[in-house]
Design an enzyme around this catalytic site. Structure first.
Site, PDB file in Angstrom:
ATOM      1  N   HIS A  82      14.811   5.714   9.778  1.00 13.91           N
ATOM      2  CA  HIS A  82      13.425   5.304   9.593  1.00 13.91           C
ATOM      3  C   HIS A  82      13.202   4.993   8.116  1.00 13.91           C
ATOM      4  CE1 HIS A  82       9.148   5.027  10.283  1.00 13.91           C
ATOM      5  NE2 HIS A  82       8.915   5.987   9.400  1.00 13.91           N
TER       6      HIS A  82
ATOM      7  N   GLY B 225      10.748   8.087   3.675  1.00  8.68           N
ATOM      8  CA  GLY B 225       9.636   9.021   3.579  1.00  8.68           C
ATOM      9  C   GLY B 225       9.031   9.260   4.947  1.00  8.68           C
ATOM     10  N   GLU B 226       8.133  10.231   5.027  1.00 11.35           N
ATOM     11  CA  GLU B 226       7.523  10.562   6.299  1.00 11.35           C
ATOM     12  C   GLU B 226       6.672   9.402   6.816  1.00 11.35           C
ATOM     13  OE1 GLU B 226       5.334  14.145   6.012  1.00 11.35           O
ATOM     14  OE2 GLU B 226       7.069  15.395   5.489  1.00 11.35           O
TER      15      GLU B 226
ATOM     16  N   GLY C 202       3.743   7.178   7.833  1.00  9.68           N
ATOM     17  CA  GLY C 202       2.377   7.075   7.331  1.00  9.68           C
ATOM     18  C   GLY C 202       2.216   7.298   5.846  1.00  9.68           C
TER      19      GLY C 202
ATOM     20  N   GLY D 137       3.212   5.311   3.472  1.00 12.92           N
ATOM     21  CA  GLY D 137       2.905   4.074   2.758  1.00 12.92           C
ATOM     22  C   GLY D 137       4.099   3.179   2.481  1.00 12.92           C
ATOM     23  N   LYS D 138       5.185   3.344   3.199  1.00 10.57           N
ATOM     24  CA  LYS D 138       6.398   2.541   2.957  1.00 10.57           C
ATOM     25  C   LYS D 138       6.142   1.056   3.220  1.00 10.57           C
ATOM     26  CE  LYS D 138       8.781   4.885   5.937  1.00 10.57           C
ATOM     27  NZ  LYS D 138       7.738   5.888   6.295  1.00 10.57           N
ATOM     28  N   SER D 139       5.479   0.758   4.327  1.00 10.60           N
ATOM     29  CA  SER D 139       5.240  -0.645   4.685  1.00 10.60           C
ATOM     30  C   SER D 139       4.299  -1.310   3.699  1.00 10.60           C
ATOM     31  CB  SER D 139       4.669  -0.743   6.105  1.00 10.60           C
ATOM     32  OG  SER D 139       5.585  -0.236   7.059  1.00 10.60           O
TER      33      SER D 139
ATOM     34  N   ASP E 151      10.388  -0.310   9.077  1.00 12.80           N
ATOM     35  CA  ASP E 151      10.318   0.736  10.099  1.00 12.80           C
ATOM     36  C   ASP E 151      11.701   1.262  10.486  1.00 12.80           C
ATOM     37  OD1 ASP E 151       8.844   2.463  11.822  1.00 12.80           O
ATOM     38  OD2 ASP E 151       9.509   1.245  13.514  1.00 12.80           O
TER      39      ASP E 151
ATOM     40  N   ARG F 290      12.018  14.523 -15.036  1.00 11.13           N
ATOM     41  CA  ARG F 290      11.291  13.656 -15.960  1.00 11.13           C
ATOM     42  C   ARG F 290      12.213  12.927 -16.937  1.00 11.13           C
ATOM     43  NH1 ARG F 290       6.120  16.810 -18.286  1.00 11.13           N
ATOM     44  NH2 ARG F 290       5.727  14.680 -18.991  1.00 11.13           N
TER      45      ARG F 290
END
Length: 309
Positions: free
Chosen positions: A142, A157-158, A160, A162-164, A181, A247
């Protein structure tokens, strides 16, 4: 147990642009399972120990000249023995004229014979490269795969997170979408992973609140790409104030897919962070490191020299 992948002869014919000399042979159930090809030089002399009959058999100028020198009766006998192993197919390169006796043997044994215009070396090399991709071990994950300045960046990432949306912004900035996806990852060598999209979802992006959009139709063919090597992984995470984040970046973190290690950055999500710019910067920084320049090491050296002086 490793899953076995195959390539149909119909796909092989289309890709390699070969001429079928035995249309009477049924090829519907014949598949290629090996990435390497075999030039049956030793077999033509009668040595069949360790004969890898699962490979595509390629006959070039050298093999054909040897058979011509030995005569048709000897050649028929040894070719019949090769075909008795049920090899997937035999390819004659350089548009070599195939004797009718060989075609008759092929019909008898159910082994298709093809002919190519290419030289033997170029045909074998091209076929080998293609089969390594088609038969490579693979997994589906995914995520989103984008070509950023020529570097393949896999964003994970999980659901929802914001990857798309990041991918959409990157397309707006001139980069190219490979898959949204679901990303199919193939291991083509110990150093290289290739990512692509499933056929059914290729070029589509899912945006919550809007639905499905076609990146190719909206932004043009220059905004999409079918395959891309996976060079860098960016893992998006919810910001956690109690977690320590890197950092400096003096040491690389890695993630492993199919036994190959890929550089991985964990990026915390907070309001106001421009993730598209961060992904661009990560790709450029990765390219700089490949070219021998490491900004973190440069800063560390400057600070160290400052203390020493």
């Amino acid at each position: 147990m490793r899953e076995m992948y195959t390539v149909s002869l119909q796909k092989f014919i289309k890709k390699m642009n070969v001429e079928c000399l035995t249309p009477e042979v049924d090829i519907d159930d014949i598949v290629i399972t090996q990435t390497d090809v075999n030039r049956p030089a030793l077999q033509l002399t009668g040595y069949f120990d360790y004969f890898d009959h699962h490979r595509v058999q390629v006959i070039g100028h050298v093999e054909n000249t040897y058979m011509e020198q030995q005569g048709i009766e000897y050649s028929k006998e040894v070719m019949g023995r090769i075909m008795s192993y049920k090899v997937p197919c035999i390819v004659f390169c350089r548009e070599i004229e195939v004797p009718q006796e060989f075609l008759d043997l092929a019909k008898e044994h159910g082994v298709p014979i093809f002919r190519s215009k290419k030289t033997t070396s170029s045909f074998s090399s091209e076929l080998n490269r293609w089969l390594k991709v088609e038969l490579a071990p693979r997994i589906s994950i995914h995520g989103v795969l984008v070509d950023i300045y020529g570097e393949g960046v896999l964003i994970t990432g999980e659901s929802g997170i914001g990857k798309s949306e990041v991918a959409l912004e990157l397309i707006h900035r001139g980069h190219r979408l490979v898959s949204d996806d679901v990303v199919e990852i193939k291991k083509v060598s110990d150093e290289t992973l290739i990512g692509t999209a499933p056929d059914i979802t290729r070029h589509f992006i899912e945006l919550r609140g809007i639905g499905i959009v076609d990146a190719k139709a909206l932004f043009g063919v220059e905004s999409v790409k079918n395959t891309q090597s996976i060079d860098l992984v960016i893992k998006l995470q919810e910001w956690n104030r109690d977690q320590e984040y890197d950092r400096m970046g003096l040491e690389e973190n890695y993630i492993e897919y199919l036994g190959n290690r890929v550089v991985c950055h964990e990026i915390p999500i907070r309001p106001g962070r421009n993730l598209a710019v961060i992904c661009e910067s990560a790709a450029v920084n990765y390219r700089q490191k490949k070219m021998g320049y490491n900004a973190a090491v440069e800063l560390y050296n400057r600070v160290t020299k400052g203390f020493e002086s």
